[in-house]
Design a protein around this motif. Structure first.
Motif, mmCIF file in Angstrom:
data_model
loop_
_atom_site.group_PDB
_atom_site.id
_atom_site.type_symbol
_atom_site.label_atom_id
_atom_site.label_comp_id
_atom_site.label_asym_id
_atom_site.label_seq_id
_atom_site.Cartn_x
_atom_site.Cartn_y
_atom_site.Cartn_z
ATOM 1 N N ASP A 214 44.835 25.433 94.725
ATOM 2 C CA ASP A 214 44.334 25.637 93.366
ATOM 3 C C ASP A 214 42.981 26.316 93.506
ATOM 4 O O ASP A 214 42.099 25.806 94.202
ATOM 5 C CB ASP A 214 44.195 24.294 92.645
ATOM 6 N N ILE A 215 42.813 27.466 92.889
ATOM 7 C CA ILE A 215 41.582 28.245 93.039
ATOM 8 C C ILE A 215 40.344 27.429 92.665
ATOM 9 O O ILE A 215 39.269 27.627 93.223
ATOM 10 C CB ILE A 215 41.652 29.577 92.240
ATOM 11 N N SER A 216 40.496 26.456 91.767
ATOM 12 C CA SER A 216 39.328 25.657 91.367
ATOM 13 C C SER A 216 38.905 24.645 92.429
ATOM 14 O O SER A 216 37.827 24.078 92.343
ATOM 15 C CB SER A 216 39.621 24.938 90.045
ATOM 16 N N THR A 217 39.744 24.427 93.459
ATOM 17 C CA THR A 217 39.376 23.477 94.503
ATOM 18 C C THR A 217 39.124 24.141 95.861
ATOM 19 O O THR A 217 38.985 23.457 96.873
ATOM 20 C CB THR A 217 40.472 22.394 94.668
ATOM 21 N N VAL A 218 39.032 25.477 95.878
ATOM 22 C CA VAL A 218 38.762 26.208 97.112
ATOM 23 C C VAL A 218 37.265 26.164 97.434
ATOM 24 O O VAL A 218 36.873 26.064 98.605
ATOM 25 C CB VAL A 218 39.246 27.676 97.008
ATOM 26 N N ASN A 219 36.433 26.249 96.413
ATOM 27 C CA ASN A 219 34.971 26.232 96.583
ATOM 28 C C ASN A 219 34.481 27.365 97.487
ATOM 29 O O ASN A 219 33.809 27.142 98.486
ATOM 30 C CB ASN A 219 34.507 24.871 97.109
ATOM 31 N N ARG A 220 34.822 28.605 97.120
ATOM 32 C CA ARG A 220 34.369 29.784 97.871
ATOM 33 C C ARG A 220 32.895 30.038 97.636
ATOM 34 O O ARG A 220 32.400 29.957 96.516
ATOM 35 C CB ARG A 220 35.165 31.011 97.464
#
Length: 76
Positions: free
Chosen positions: A67-73
């Motif tokens: 999930d892009i919201s949990t990648v933390n880039r």
């Protein structure tokens, strides 16, 4: 070529099927070659790169699902 650092909130299993991939995990560089698999635990600061002259083919399995919201880039 490399991606920005990230600190995902999920475990990630990377399976390299062709070539090799360089993965920085909490400051340590690990090379994963075709036929090898690596488990990266949630909360690790990682960066994926392919500094080699050949393409890399790999699969990633994220648990729980990506999930892009949990990648933390990080923004470099």
């Amino acid at each position: 070529m490399s991606e920005p650092h990230q600190t995902p909130e999920f475990d990630e299993i990377t399976i390299v099927t062709r070539g090799k991939k360089l993965i920085e995990i909490d400051g340590e560089e690990v090379e994963v070659s075709a036929g090898e698999t690596i488990l990266i635990k949630a909360g690790s600061r990682i960066r994926y790169a392919n500094p080699y002259d050949h393409e890399t083919e790999y699969w990633s399995v994220c648990i729980p699902a990506f999930d892009i919201s949990t990648v933390n880039r990080e923004e470099d």
